[in-house]
Design an enzyme around this catalytic site. Structure first.
Site, PDB file in Angstrom:
ATOM      1  N   ASP A 517      17.029  52.468  89.588  1.00 47.32           N
ATOM      2  CA  ASP A 517      18.050  51.716  90.313  1.00 47.32           C
ATOM      3  C   ASP A 517      19.386  52.435  90.369  1.00 47.32           C
ATOM      4  O   ASP A 517      20.262  52.056  91.152  1.00 47.32           O
ATOM      5  CB  ASP A 517      18.288  50.381  89.589  1.00 47.32           C
TER       6      ASP A 517
HETATM    7  C1  BGC Z   1      21.015  49.217  85.224  1.00 45.55           C
HETATM    8  C2  BGC Z   1      19.597  49.317  85.703  1.00 45.55           C
HETATM    9  C3  BGC Z   1      19.235  48.069  86.420  1.00 45.55           C
HETATM   10  C4  BGC Z   1      20.236  47.792  87.530  1.00 45.55           C
HETATM   11  C5  BGC Z   1      19.922  46.555  88.340  1.00 45.55           C
HETATM   12  C6  BGC Z   1      21.936  48.880  86.368  1.00 45.55           C
HETATM   13  O1  BGC Z   1      23.230  48.698  85.893  1.00 45.55           O
HETATM   14  O2  BGC Z   1      21.400  50.433  84.614  1.00 45.55           O
HETATM   15  O3  BGC Z   1      18.746  49.564  84.608  1.00 45.55           O
HETATM   16  O4  BGC Z   1      17.961  48.198  86.944  1.00 45.55           O
HETATM   17  O5  BGC Z   1      21.520  47.698  86.993  1.00 45.55           O
HETATM   18  O6  BGC Z   1      20.312  45.405  87.771  1.00 45.55           O
HETATM   19  C1  NOJ Z   2      15.657  47.957  85.070  1.00 47.28           C
HETATM   20  C2  NOJ Z   2      15.163  47.287  86.302  1.00 47.28           C
HETATM   21  O1  NOJ Z   2      14.789  45.961  86.009  1.00 47.28           O
HETATM   22  C3  NOJ Z   2      13.993  48.038  86.881  1.00 47.28           C
HETATM   23  O2  NOJ Z   2      13.576  47.436  88.065  1.00 47.28           O
HETATM   24  C4  NOJ Z   2      14.356  49.480  87.112  1.00 47.28           C
HETATM   25  O3  NOJ Z   2      13.227  50.157  87.594  1.00 47.28           O
HETATM   26  C5  NOJ Z   2      14.863  50.124  85.855  1.00 47.28           C
HETATM   27  N1  NOJ Z   2      15.929  49.347  85.324  1.00 47.28           N
HETATM   28  C6  NOJ Z   2      15.330  51.555  86.062  1.00 47.28           C
HETATM   29  O4  NOJ Z   2      16.507  51.627  86.759  1.00 47.28           O
END
Ligand code: BGC
Ligand code: NOJ
Length: 841
Positions: A517
């Site tokens: 993400d």
């Molecule tokens: C986090 C991710 C997460 C994303 C969506 C980011 O701040 O680092 O792990 O998937 O937010 O909520």
């Molecule tokens: C947490 C999110 O819930 C997931 O969808 C994502 O793939 C990982 N973070 C990596 O960014």
């Protein structure tokens, strides 16, 4: 190297806590003792915590259907109905000191001593304390001044009520006269409003009080048809329902005035903060015991049926629920039913191996965590506030991979719900709220890996069940009535969307982001606080993802298998061609010489390449492309795994990338906002590690597969709980990487795709039992020391007892019901109820 000196109170609670620990700046132990704060009780399927002061709150979940509670080892946490944001029942204080504040708080006033069975909130030192987190329940057992207490908390299988059973016993030789307070603090239902909209909140709070039940009816006069209640199963000696009155001026839950004085003020909340606090004055003879049952319930009425003639609320259903659970027998029965259900659920996959740390993960905790992630996605934990995210599309799809064998019918329902938020062009909303199941427009769409996860979970479901009929299920787009098409068509749109959105190097466009993400290649953010996931300021239509390419090859092939079963020749032809092309593009443009590239940015620059100064190698494409077997004839998977072991393997697993980004790169996005070694910027992002475990087994490195598995699997690092800090019974999302200050520290425990993927890696790759469309492949990848392993696996109602004898001979032999098999495959036979399998390796 700097030496930190950490002092831990030697505590009477716990023989495992040592006094002094030396750590280096990376958190490595120097000389001091590694520590744990409890132990596994495998027989009872519990983790027993022996100190209230764990490094972080160590939590558990109550509930499995509609009502849920988060509960810490000091009974902190909160309860909600279906949706942690929209229907929060009790209040939790975020960012508090101590961190874990708000919960099931019981007080015992015994002379001048006031204490809590779960240590919080008074923090009166206890004479003994344990917290047992079990499957769907937690028990706090403690004692003070010769009174022992046991507080059991759970939510029964099919009712919306959280039960707290409190047992107190006088172990002294004198009469004890005590006041018992049972309390709860209501949240005004919408958790976001509750913690922000005070100008309204402080006016709307309402309760109705009826003897030993307090009903929380805020907003019931208008659009809410539901209320909650708190009840104790005996006559009370006093109550309060207004927080400020109960705690008194300048006081708090840690020293409520009512409790200090041993009284109650009979307050009726009007606005401000409604609570329920019951007082029972009790005399306990030497050896005498008392049991009180408290119920925190949720009740809904029909719109037309909300009030009685006298203007009071219609409590019929609530009262029925209260009556149902007012006796010890019914509470014990509900607990027994819950235990029985868990036993049944977990029995689908049980093993016995020479390694008990492995067994307890597979048999109990990993499956338990898979159920929890399935139920809650990423919505409510001690790291997910329950106010932000609803259910994630890709998260829920992946959760199904580790859950589908437990209750396939629920997985089926979920697949339909998820597919219903897809758009006609095959792209999809990224999240939805569980209460209304509608796509969440605030988060939007454009995460280009999402559609492929739908293929992944649907194929996993069909392999588990053989139920091809799901593909003909009519499913709408974006929940629009009349737009329904068969689920298979949704899958077709998914793969087509990827295939039709390719960039300059023939690789799939990344969109907002892919699995990672935080790799935001089309978002150039300069405003503090702007969300990288939603800010849209430059869509290059150029940035490409090698990871999605790997996914397309892997799950595109699954799609083709399904299309063949559906006799869709044209689709098979088209997608096979696209797979071929994308595979070629990866080999040509997605290979960096010794590993797979990560991506191309909006300016067509390489990401995750030896040419980069930082972020030279990423884990995700190595895992995904190796699992997809891209470039096998050139030994690319093998080479990629070798590189990854060389550069990314650390003490706690495989880091996401290296070297970590030290500065903000506007063209890469959020990934570069994290300090080195945390989260996406080079932690051990545990979710990705099982991909490597799987890939290691594919290239024949059984030893390495298990070595990696052990590094990030909590039961194997229980002994260093002082460094890991998170619960030793569930996976974390991340463990700080070696470039982080707090190397080895786990964060974001519980709600992570690590749960599902670890179960898949262990059950299907290490133990090697893989469901296919028409049977089971059994192809274990075991360590030498796993000389004898027994797996009992229920598959489509047939119980397979699989005994693996591992002589590490390099020769595979399988005997099925006494007959030697020619290959590693057992065809599913619905006429059988049991199958005995012997494997010799
Ligand atoms: C986090 C991710 C997460 C994303 C969506 C980011 O701040 O680092 O792990 O998937 O937010 O909520
Ligand atoms: C947490 C999110 O819930 C997931 O969808 C994502 O793939 C990982 N973070 C990596 O960014």
């Amino acid at each position: 190297m700097q030496i930190l000196f950490a002092f831990f109170n030697s505590s009477k609670y716990n023989e495992y806590v040592s006094e002094i620990v030396f750590v280096d700046t990376y958190g490595h132990l120097l000389g001091g003792k590694p520590m744990k704060y409890g132990y596994f009780d495998d027989k009872n399927r519990e983790y027993v915590i022996t100190v209230p002061g764990t490094p972080l709150p160590w939590i558990n979940y109550l509930g499995r259907n509609d009502m849920y509670g988060l509960i810490s080892n000091t009974a902190g946490g909160y309860t909600f109905y279906k949706d942690a944001k929209l229907r929060r029942l009790t209040r939790f204080r975020y960012n508090n000191v101590p961190r874990d504040f708000g919960g099931r708080y019981y007080y015992i006033k015994d002379g001048n001593t006031i204490w809590n069975p779960s240590y919080m909130p008074c923090q009166t030192e206890l004479d003994s304390y344990t917290c047992r987190h079990g499957l769907g329940y937690s028990i706090f057992e403690s004692s003070k001044n010769e009174i022992s207490s046991s507080l059991l908390c759970f939510i029964p299988l099919n009712d919306n009520v959280e039960i707290h059973k409190l047992v107190l016993k006088n172990n002294s030789s004198k009469l004890k006269t005590i006041n018992i307070y049972g309390t709860t603090e209501w949240c005004l239902y919408n958790a976001v409003d509750d913690s922000s909209n005070f100008q309204r909140n402080y006016n709307i709070g309402e309760v109705e009080i009826d003897k030993n039940t307090i009903y929380h009816i805020t907003e019931y006069r208008e659009r809410r048809n539901h209320f909650s209640f708190f009840n104790v199963n005996r006559d009370i000696d006093g109550f309060d329902s207004d927080l400020d009155t109960f705690v008194g001026k300048m006081n708090s839950w840690t020293n409520p005035e009512a409790v200090l004085k041993g009284t109650s003020f009979s307050s009726k909340a009007s606005g401000w903060s409604p609570i329920a606090a019951f007082r029972n004055d009790v005399k306990l003879q030497p050896g005498e015991e008392i049991t009180l049952i408290y119920l925190l319930g949720y009740s809904e009425n029909d719109k037309e049926d909300k009030y009685l003639a006298d203007g009071s609320i219609n409590k019929k259903k609530a009262v029925a629920l209260i009556e149902k659970y007012s006796t010890l027998e019914s509470v014990n029965q509900a607990l027994a039913d819950l235990a029985q259900q868990w036993k049944k659920d977990l029995s689908t996959y049980q093993i016995s191996s020479p390694n008990k740390k492995f067994d307890r993960m597979i048999n109990i905790w990993n499956q338990y965590q898979c159920m929890t992630t399935y139920n809650l996605s990423r919505s409510a934990s001690y790291f997910e506030s329950g106010m932000g995210r609803g259910m994630g599309f890709r998260d829920s799809c992946q959760d199904i991979l580790g859950f589908v064998h437990i209750i396939p019918e629920k997985a089926r329902e979920r697949i339909i719900d998820i597919a219903s938020i897809q758009f006609e062009d095959g792209s999809t909303y990224h999240q939805y709220q569980p209460l209304n199941k509608k796509g969440n427009a605030d988060v939007g769409s454009g995460f280009n890996d999402d559609p492929l996860w739908l293929v992944a979970c649907t194929s996993a479901y069909i392999k588990e069940t053989g139920d091809l009929s799901i593909l003909n299920e009519q499913v709408p787009f974006n929940n629009i009535l009349g737009s329904e098409v068969p689920l298979f068509e949704h899958l077709t749109r998914s793969v087509n969307y990827i295939s039709e959105n390719r960039g300059p190097h023939g690789l799939p466009l990344i969109g907002r982001a892919d699995w990672n993400d935080c790799l935001n290649l089309n978002c150039f953010s300069l405003s503090p606080g702007e969300s990288f996931q939603t800010a849209s300021n430059y869509d290059s239509h150029k940035a490409e993802s090698v990871f999605i390419a790997g996914m397309f090859v892997l799950y595109g092939k699954e799609y083709c298998e399904l299309a063949k079963l559906m006799n869709k020749e044209k689709e098979v032809r088209e997608i096979s061609r696209a797979i071929n092309e994308i595979e070629k593009s990866v080999i040509k443009n997605g290979w960096d010489g010794k590993w797979y590239l990560r991506a191309y940015d909006a300016f067509e620059n390489k990401v995750g390449s030896k040419e980069n100064e930082e972020g030279k190698i990423f884990i995700e494409p190595q895992g995904m492309c190796a699992m997809a077997g891209i470039g096998e004839s050139f030994e690319m998977p093998k080479q990629a795994i070798e590189s990854l072991e060389k550069y990314l393997l650390c003490d706690y697993g495989v880091q996401l990338l290296t070297p970590c980004y030290s500065k903000y790169h506007i063209e890469l996005g959020e990934i570069t906002t994290y300090p080195p070694g945390y989260k996406e910027n080079g932690s051990v992002f545990c979710h990705t590690n099982p991909w490597i475990v799987i890939a290691e087994t594919l290239v024949g490195n059984n030893e390495k597969a298990f070595e990696i598995y052990k590094k990030y699997t909590p039961s194997f690092i229980e002994n260093i709980s002082n460094i890991h800090r998170s619960e030793p019974y569930v996976y974390c999302q991340t463990i700080a990487g070696k470039e982080a200050q707090n190397y080895g520290e786990g964060k974001n425990s519980w709600l992570t795709g690590t749960a599902s993927w670890s179960f898949v890696a262990a059950s299907q790759s290490i133990l090697g039992i893989q469901p296919t469309y028409d049977g089971l492949i059994i192809n274990p990848h075991l360590l030498k020391e796993f000389d004898k392993v027994k797996v009992v696996r229920t598959f489509r109602g047939v119980v397979y007892t699989i005994n693996i004898l591992n002589k590490y001979s390099g020769i595979y032999k399988m005997i099925v019901d006494g007959v030697e098999s020619k290959d590693k495959f057992i065809k599913y036979d619905n006429k059988k109820t049991t199958v005995d399998v012997e494997i010799r390796l």
